[in-house]
Scaffold this active site. Structure first.
Site, PDB file in Angstrom:
ATOM      1  N   ASN A 284       0.873  -1.175   0.000  1.00  0.00           N
ATOM      2  CA  ASN A 284       0.000   0.000   0.000  1.00  0.00           C
ATOM      3  C   ASN A 284       0.908   1.223   0.000  1.00  0.00           C
ATOM      4  O   ASN A 284       1.439   1.598   1.045  1.00  0.00           O
ATOM      5  CB  ASN A 284      -0.902  -0.035   1.238  1.00  0.00           C
ATOM      6  CG  ASN A 284      -1.721   1.228   1.392  1.00  0.00           C
ATOM      7  OD1 ASN A 284      -1.792   2.042   0.484  1.00  0.00           O
ATOM      8  ND2 ASN A 284      -2.341   1.376   2.566  1.00  0.00           N
ATOM      9  N   TRP A 285       1.074   1.792  -1.187  1.00  0.00           N
ATOM     10  CA  TRP A 285       2.023   2.911  -1.295  1.00  0.00           C
ATOM     11  C   TRP A 285       1.483   4.193  -0.662  1.00  0.00           C
ATOM     12  O   TRP A 285       2.206   5.174  -0.516  1.00  0.00           O
ATOM     13  CB  TRP A 285       2.359   3.178  -2.773  1.00  0.00           C
ATOM     14  CG  TRP A 285       3.206   2.120  -3.418  1.00  0.00           C
ATOM     15  CD1 TRP A 285       3.518   0.886  -2.913  1.00  0.00           C
ATOM     16  CD2 TRP A 285       3.852   2.199  -4.697  1.00  0.00           C
ATOM     17  NE1 TRP A 285       4.316   0.202  -3.798  1.00  0.00           N
ATOM     18  CE2 TRP A 285       4.535   0.975  -4.903  1.00  0.00           C
ATOM     19  CE3 TRP A 285       3.928   3.173  -5.685  1.00  0.00           C
ATOM     20  CZ2 TRP A 285       5.283   0.712  -6.052  1.00  0.00           C
ATOM     21  CZ3 TRP A 285       4.663   2.911  -6.837  1.00  0.00           C
ATOM     22  CH2 TRP A 285       5.333   1.697  -7.012  1.00  0.00           C
ATOM     23  N   LYS A 286       0.188   4.203  -0.348  1.00  0.00           N
ATOM     24  CA  LYS A 286      -0.446   5.417   0.191  1.00  0.00           C
ATOM     25  C   LYS A 286      -0.178   6.601  -0.749  1.00  0.00           C
ATOM     26  O   LYS A 286       0.000   6.393  -1.935  1.00  0.00           O
ATOM     27  CB  LYS A 286       0.015   5.676   1.628  1.00  0.00           C
ATOM     28  CG  LYS A 286      -0.127   4.421   2.498  1.00  0.00           C
ATOM     29  CD  LYS A 286      -0.065   4.685   3.963  1.00  0.00           C
ATOM     30  CE  LYS A 286      -0.237   3.357   4.710  1.00  0.00           C
ATOM     31  NZ  LYS A 286      -0.359   3.543   6.153  1.00  0.00           N
TER      32      LYS A 286
ATOM     33  N   HIS B  55      -9.726   1.364   4.270  1.00  0.00           N
ATOM     34  CA  HIS B  55      -8.505   1.549   5.067  1.00  0.00           C
ATOM     35  C   HIS B  55      -8.795   2.517   6.220  1.00  0.00           C
ATOM     36  O   HIS B  55      -9.582   3.456   6.072  1.00  0.00           O
ATOM     37  CB  HIS B  55      -7.385   2.094   4.175  1.00  0.00           C
ATOM     38  CG  HIS B  55      -6.056   2.076   4.850  1.00  0.00           C
ATOM     39  ND1 HIS B  55      -5.679   3.047   5.765  1.00  0.00           N
ATOM     40  CD2 HIS B  55      -5.033   1.206   4.792  1.00  0.00           C
ATOM     41  CE1 HIS B  55      -4.471   2.768   6.214  1.00  0.00           C
ATOM     42  NE2 HIS B  55      -4.050   1.649   5.640  1.00  0.00           N
TER      43      HIS B  55
ATOM     44  N   GLU C 235      -7.205   4.912   7.353  1.00  0.00           N
ATOM     45  CA  GLU C 235      -6.950   6.328   7.050  1.00  0.00           C
ATOM     46  C   GLU C 235      -8.146   6.947   6.330  1.00  0.00           C
ATOM     47  O   GLU C 235      -8.419   8.137   6.484  1.00  0.00           O
ATOM     48  CB  GLU C 235      -5.646   6.460   6.235  1.00  0.00           C
ATOM     49  CG  GLU C 235      -4.434   6.283   7.143  1.00  0.00           C
ATOM     50  CD  GLU C 235      -3.193   5.737   6.474  1.00  0.00           C
ATOM     51  OE1 GLU C 235      -3.108   5.719   5.236  1.00  0.00           O
ATOM     52  OE2 GLU C 235      -2.285   5.295   7.214  1.00  0.00           O
TER      53      GLU C 235
ATOM     54  N   GLU D  33      -5.871  -4.598  10.412  1.00  0.00           N
ATOM     55  CA  GLU D  33      -4.868  -3.561  10.626  1.00  0.00           C
ATOM     56  C   GLU D  33      -5.231  -2.781  11.880  1.00  0.00           C
ATOM     57  O   GLU D  33      -5.986  -1.800  11.814  1.00  0.00           O
ATOM     58  CB  GLU D  33      -4.828  -2.607   9.432  1.00  0.00           C
ATOM     59  CG  GLU D  33      -4.467  -3.267   8.114  1.00  0.00           C
ATOM     60  CD  GLU D  33      -3.874  -2.272   7.128  1.00  0.00           C
ATOM     61  OE1 GLU D  33      -2.782  -2.554   6.617  1.00  0.00           O
ATOM     62  OE2 GLU D  33      -4.458  -1.213   6.895  1.00  0.00           O
TER      63      GLU D  33
ATOM     64  N   GLY E  99       1.926   2.540  10.785  1.00  0.00           N
ATOM     65  CA  GLY E  99       2.897   3.626  10.653  1.00  0.00           C
ATOM     66  C   GLY E  99       3.528   4.053  11.963  1.00  0.00           C
ATOM     67  O   GLY E  99       4.176   5.085  12.043  1.00  0.00           O
TER      68      GLY E  99
ATOM     69  N   SER F 128       2.896  -1.779  10.486  1.00  0.00           N
ATOM     70  CA  SER F 128       4.332  -1.823  10.778  1.00  0.00           C
ATOM     71  C   SER F 128       4.967  -3.196  10.514  1.00  0.00           C
ATOM     72  O   SER F 128       5.848  -3.624  11.258  1.00  0.00           O
ATOM     73  CB  SER F 128       4.598  -1.365  12.215  1.00  0.00           C
ATOM     74  OG  SER F 128       4.151  -0.028  12.398  1.00  0.00           O
TER      75      SER F 128
ATOM     76  N   GLY G 266       2.651  -1.014   4.310  1.00  0.00           N
ATOM     77  CA  GLY G 266       2.719   0.409   3.988  1.00  0.00           C
ATOM     78  C   GLY G 266       4.156   0.845   3.765  1.00  0.00           C
ATOM     79  O   GLY G 266       4.743   0.578   2.718  1.00  0.00           O
ATOM     80  N   GLY G 267       4.740   1.474   4.779  1.00  0.00           N
ATOM     81  CA  GLY G 267       6.082   2.063   4.652  1.00  0.00           C
ATOM     82  C   GLY G 267       7.118   1.152   4.006  1.00  0.00           C
ATOM     83  O   GLY G 267       7.848   1.574   3.100  1.00  0.00           O
TER      84      GLY G 267
HETATM   85  P1  PGA Z   1       2.468   0.500   7.677  1.00  0.00           P
HETATM   86  O1  PGA Z   1       1.028   0.686   6.958  1.00  0.00           O
HETATM   87  O2  PGA Z   1       3.031  -0.793   7.159  1.00  0.00           O
HETATM   88  O3  PGA Z   1       3.266   1.696   7.208  1.00  0.00           O
HETATM   89  O4  PGA Z   1       2.223   0.483   9.125  1.00  0.00           O
HETATM   90  C1  PGA Z   1       0.191  -0.398   6.719  1.00  0.00           C
HETATM   91  C2  PGA Z   1      -1.085   0.080   6.108  1.00  0.00           C
HETATM   92  O5  PGA Z   1      -1.557   1.165   6.490  1.00  0.00           O
HETATM   93  O6  PGA Z   1      -1.678  -0.589   5.243  1.00  0.00           O
END
Ligand code: PGA
Length: 260
Positions: free
Chosen positions: A11-13, A99, A101, A175, A181, A220, A241-242
């Site tokens: 997930n590149w966001k 998600h 977010e 999640e 994050g 994470s 994500g990251g």
């Molecule tokens: P993260 O994000 O790996 O940076 O914690 C995961 C996600 O939000 O899908």
């Protein structure tokens, strides 16, 4: 080996640009081809404007691409939205839905998430439906109430569909919001308990092939903790994500899924 083929999705966001994406696509192509990991399904979800770039760079590889969201509506007067039909047109195999977010920053409700899941089902797009509790909810002891409510909304869209998605195109991503994050990861045991709960709830809500549905963990996930998470019986890969923005880290996570 697990009965369910693990999925590792990046997930590149809201990150990237044409030049840096090109570097990342090139590195992913090369390293995943070299590593040859047929035991794992790999996908990346860049921002909308770069889906065409993903198609161009990944079209002839085994790496799938997907979107980070989809409209709850069909084509029409919905300024700013992107429809499921458009995602199909672009060749998207997957869409992330719900998600945290989007739930938190865009105020998405369970009903809206359910409508988006329905759109994916109607258009045959694989759905990666996210759910998870906040830190306050965990500390208040309401994790299962929250997860149950979120699963119920998602399951209703999956079960009621005229033409249901096959189980291998249905993914739920657990999640925990407090782990996204933050560098704080759920312990493998905590993740397993939540995943088991989600799977049992899917069965209870009438999703008969829930045993074949993948439930991935997100929050994470790093090269260093992926193996212990993926070793859990109900953890069928990860939504990353990251660490998905660094080709070497993402590859290590894919490797961990391959040996799980
Ligand atoms: P993260 O994000 O790996 O940076 O914690 C995961 C996600 O939000 O899908």
């Amino acid at each position: 080996m697990k009965a369910r083929k693990p999925l590792v999705a990046g997930n590149w966001k809201m990150n990237g640009d044409i030049v840096s994406n090109e570097h990342l696509f090139t590195a992913l192509r090369a390293s995943l081809e070299r590593a040859s990991l047929p035991q794992v399904e790999v996908a990346v979800c860049p921002p909308y404007p770069y889906l065409g770039q993903a198609a161009a760079w990944l079209g002839d590889t085994g790496i799938a691409w997907g979107a980070q969201d989809v409209s709850a509506f069909g084509n029409g007067a919905y300024t700013g939205d992107v429809s499921a039909a458009m995602l199909v047109d672009l060749g998207c195999r997957w869409s992330i839905v719900g998600h945290s977010e989007r739930r938190q920053l865009a105020g998405e409700t369970d009903d809206q998430v359910a409508a988006k899941v329905s759109m994916c089902v109607a258009h045959g797009i694989g759905v990666i439906a996210c759910l998870g509790e906040t830190l306050e909810e965990r500390e208040a002891g309401t994790t299962e109430t929250v997860l149950g409510r979120q699963v119920d909304a998602i399951a209703a869209s999956l079960v009621g569909a005229a033409q249901p998605l096959p189980a291998e195109r249905i993914v739920l991503a657990y999640e925990p919001v407090w782990a996204i994050g933050t560098g704080r990861t759920a312990s493998p045991e905590t993740a397993q308990a939540a995943h088991r709960f989600v799977r049992e709830r899917l069965v209870a809500r009438g999703l008969h092939d829930a045993a074949a549905v993948r439930i991935v963990y997100g929050g994470s996930v790093k090269a260093g903790n992926a193996a212990s998470l993926f070793a859990m019986p109900d953890v069928d890969g990860g939504l990353i994500g990251g660490a998905s923005l660094v080709a070497d880290d993402f590859l290590e996570i894919c490797r961990a899924a391959a040996v799980a």
